[in-house]
Design a protein around this motif. Structure first.
Motif, PDB file in Angstrom:
ATOM      1  N   VAL A  43      55.894 -10.623  -1.841  1.00  0.00           N
ATOM      2  CA  VAL A  43      54.698 -11.073  -1.110  1.00  0.00           C
ATOM      3  C   VAL A  43      54.688 -12.597  -1.003  1.00  0.00           C
ATOM      4  O   VAL A  43      54.410 -13.152   0.068  1.00  0.00           O
ATOM      5  N   ASP A  44      55.014 -13.269  -2.084  1.00  0.00           N
ATOM      6  CA  ASP A  44      55.050 -14.741  -2.036  1.00  0.00           C
ATOM      7  C   ASP A  44      56.064 -15.240  -1.016  1.00  0.00           C
ATOM      8  O   ASP A  44      55.794 -16.168  -0.245  1.00  0.00           O
ATOM      9  N   THR A  45      57.227 -14.607  -1.014  1.00  0.00           N
ATOM     10  CA  THR A  45      58.265 -15.001  -0.056  1.00  0.00           C
ATOM     11  C   THR A  45      57.798 -14.754   1.373  1.00  0.00           C
ATOM     12  O   THR A  45      58.014 -15.582   2.273  1.00  0.00           O
ATOM     13  N   THR A  46      57.142 -13.626   1.569  1.00  0.00           N
ATOM     14  CA  THR A  46      56.646 -13.296   2.911  1.00  0.00           C
ATOM     15  C   THR A  46      55.590 -14.291   3.363  1.00  0.00           C
ATOM     16  O   THR A  46      55.569 -14.708   4.536  1.00  0.00           O
ATOM     17  N   LEU A  71      55.704 -16.472   6.701  1.00  0.00           N
ATOM     18  CA  LEU A  71      54.605 -16.483   7.665  1.00  0.00           C
ATOM     19  C   LEU A  71      54.092 -17.906   7.885  1.00  0.00           C
ATOM     20  O   LEU A  71      53.752 -18.294   9.013  1.00  0.00           O
ATOM     21  N   THR A  72      54.053 -18.668   6.819  1.00  0.00           N
ATOM     22  CA  THR A  72      53.578 -20.051   6.911  1.00  0.00           C
ATOM     23  C   THR A  72      54.507 -20.883   7.794  1.00  0.00           C
ATOM     24  O   THR A  72      54.057 -21.683   8.621  1.00  0.00           O
ATOM     25  N   THR A  73      55.801 -20.680   7.625  1.00  0.00           N
ATOM     26  CA  THR A  73      56.768 -21.401   8.454  1.00  0.00           C
ATOM     27  C   THR A  73      56.587 -21.043   9.929  1.00  0.00           C
ATOM     28  O   THR A  73      56.541 -21.924  10.806  1.00  0.00           O
ATOM     29  N   ALA A  74      56.467 -19.753  10.199  1.00  0.00           N
ATOM     30  CA  ALA A  74      56.285 -19.311  11.589  1.00  0.00           C
ATOM     31  C   ALA A  74      54.972 -19.842  12.148  1.00  0.00           C
ATOM     32  O   ALA A  74      54.897 -20.260  13.317  1.00  0.00           O
ATOM     33  N   ALA A 131      46.960 -13.614  14.511  1.00  0.00           N
ATOM     34  CA  ALA A 131      47.679 -12.559  13.786  1.00  0.00           C
ATOM     35  C   ALA A 131      48.305 -13.097  12.501  1.00  0.00           C
ATOM     36  O   ALA A 131      48.193 -12.473  11.442  1.00  0.00           O
ATOM     37  N   HIS A 132      48.938 -14.253  12.588  1.00  0.00           N
ATOM     38  CA  HIS A 132      49.560 -14.819  11.384  1.00  0.00           C
ATOM     39  C   HIS A 132      48.508 -15.131  10.317  1.00  0.00           C
ATOM     40  O   HIS A 132      48.730 -14.928   9.125  1.00  0.00           O
ATOM     41  N   ARG A 133      47.378 -15.638  10.781  1.00  0.00           N
ATOM     42  CA  ARG A 133      46.301 -15.925   9.808  1.00  0.00           C
ATOM     43  C   ARG A 133      45.872 -14.648   9.085  1.00  0.00           C
ATOM     44  O   ARG A 133      45.687 -14.628   7.872  1.00  0.00           O
ATOM     45  N   ARG A 134      45.679 -13.590   9.865  1.00  0.00           N
ATOM     46  CA  ARG A 134      45.226 -12.327   9.260  1.00  0.00           C
ATOM     47  C   ARG A 134      46.295 -11.751   8.336  1.00  0.00           C
ATOM     48  O   ARG A 134      45.986 -11.180   7.290  1.00  0.00           O
ATOM     49  N   HIS A 135      47.545 -11.878   8.742  1.00  0.00           N
ATOM     50  CA  HIS A 135      48.615 -11.338   7.906  1.00  0.00           C
ATOM     51  C   HIS A 135      48.637 -12.047   6.548  1.00  0.00           C
ATOM     52  O   HIS A 135      48.753 -11.396   5.504  1.00  0.00           O
ATOM     53  N   ALA A 148      62.737 -10.863   8.647  1.00  0.00           N
ATOM     54  CA  ALA A 148      62.329 -11.003   7.253  1.00  0.00           C
ATOM     55  C   ALA A 148      61.308  -9.930   6.859  1.00  0.00           C
ATOM     56  O   ALA A 148      61.360  -9.379   5.753  1.00  0.00           O
ATOM     57  N   LEU A 149      60.389  -9.636   7.765  1.00  0.00           N
ATOM     58  CA  LEU A 149      59.375  -8.618   7.474  1.00  0.00           C
ATOM     59  C   LEU A 149      60.006  -7.227   7.357  1.00  0.00           C
ATOM     60  O   LEU A 149      59.629  -6.434   6.481  1.00  0.00           O
ATOM     61  N   VAL A 150      60.944  -6.944   8.226  1.00  0.00           N
ATOM     62  CA  VAL A 150      61.635  -5.647   8.155  1.00  0.00           C
ATOM     63  C   VAL A 150      62.385  -5.528   6.825  1.00  0.00           C
ATOM     64  O   VAL A 150      62.318  -4.496   6.148  1.00  0.00           O
ATOM     65  N   GLU A 151      63.062  -6.601   6.462  1.00  0.00           N
ATOM     66  CA  GLU A 151      63.814  -6.577   5.204  1.00  0.00           C
ATOM     67  C   GLU A 151      62.873  -6.408   4.014  1.00  0.00           C
ATOM     68  O   GLU A 151      63.141  -5.614   3.105  1.00  0.00           O
ATOM     69  N   ALA A 152      61.771  -7.133   4.039  1.00  0.00           N
ATOM     70  CA  ALA A 152      60.808  -7.039   2.941  1.00  0.00           C
ATOM     71  C   ALA A 152      60.204  -5.640   2.847  1.00  0.00           C
ATOM     72  O   ALA A 152      60.039  -5.088   1.759  1.00  0.00           O
TER      73      ALA A 152
END
Lengths: 169, 145
Positions: free
Chosen positions: A59-62, A66-69, A92-96, A132-136
């Motif tokens: 979760v931290d990595t994700t 997300l922050t980078t994107a 969407a990124h904020r909500r994620h 990254a999300l798919v991998e996670a």
């Protein structure tokens, strides 16, 4: 199988991690309430923080990804022609990040010369985030977390499909 | 607790229904006058047929009997108009997204990766039926948190 993830218990851990990232301190330091009586040579005894589970690390990595994107999209939106088309993606990124109980801190603004370059950068960044999300989602130990991350990847897929093919003024 | 086999069977049931609904929508869609819709329905129909057949093989591979299609389905309402057909196709794809997302949560390893792929495919197809990007496709429980 729990119906919903997460992860209330990781709030404290994430809060600490976010603070560490924001201040550049090493982990384990008492960064929030440093006491004037402490000296650098006598490190404060750190409370024995529980080790992060693999899912918490995930979760931290994700959140970092997300922050980078998010940084790329927000920067791209400085161009007027991209402001409106990219607004839903920012939301969407904020909500994620919010659902992952993280905070959008420490994002950086890439150099984006013009709207076309910015749109291309967003597309590249979102594709990277999607992978990254798919991998996670594939790695998550919790089925509920896997479902959440997979749903986020599907959201990114939809936004990628919906991105304008080129900038229109 | 939903087992992997249960989730696969539920997904297969959704695929049987999707193939039925898309076949029905396709039969009422003009290839010439509604070319965009027809093309999208055709693509979705082919994709769901393939997914259905794959699931049948996977369930059989686990030593179980794949659930057959239902004897009858209730047709979605509103198929007499183009808008209604778009709406029915979108609703069907959104339902499949929820099913795939549940499958992701109930599986692991290669099976989960396949479910993630299917969820992404169906999410993309939603847009061909006038869907708009969602924040949590297939996982509405997070939408209002």
């Amino acid at each position: 199988m729990p119906d919903r993830p997460l992860l209330r218990r990781r709030t404290a851990v994430l809060g600490l991690a976010a603070t560490v990232l924001a201040t550049g301190c090493d982990h384990g330091d008492d960064i929030g309430t440093s006491s004037p009586s402490k000296t650098p040579s006598t490190p404060a005894p750190s409370p024995s923080a529980p080790a992060q589970t693999p899912d918490e690390v995930l979760v931290d990595t994700t959140i970092d990804q997300l922050t980078t994107a998010y940084g790329v999209v927000v920067t791209a939106r400085r161009f007027k022609s991209l402001r409106q088309p990219l607004a839903p993606l920012v939301k969407a990124h904020r909500r994620h990040v919010e659902v992952l109980e993280g905070e959008l801190e420490g994002w950086t603004a890439p150099e984006l010369a013009d709207p076309d370059t910015a749109l291309q950068a967003v597309r590249r960044s979102e594709k990277k985030l999607h992978a990254a999300l798919v991998e996670a989602a594939g790695k998550a130990e919790s089925g509920a977390l896997a479902k959440l991350l997979a749903s986020m990847s599907a959201s990114v897929t939809q936004f990628l499909v919906a991105l304008p093919p080129e900038v229109t003024s | 607790m939903t087992t992997e086999l249960d989730a696969l069977q539920e997904t297969l049931a959704a695929e049987h229904a999707a193939v039925y609904v898309l076949g029905l929508i396709g039969s009422r869609t003009s290839q010439s006058a509604e070319a965009d819709l027809y093309t999208a329905v055709r693509a979705a129909y082919d994709a769901h047929q393939e997914s259905r057949d794959t699931l049948i093989g996977e369930i059989a591979g686990l030593g179980a009997t794949p659930s057959p299609a239902a004897a009858a389905y209730t047709p979605p309402a509103g198929l007499e108009t183009t808008d209604g057909r778009y709406h029915a196709a979108l609703a069907m794809e959104q339902g499949c997204a929820s099913t795939y997302a549940a499958l992701v949560g109930a599986t692991s390893g290669a099976q989960r990766l396949e479910a993630i792929g299917l969820l992404n495919e169906v999410a993309a197809r939603e847009l061909s039926f006038r869907g708009i990007p969602e924040i949590f496709p297939g996982a509405d429980e997070y939408a209002d948190r």
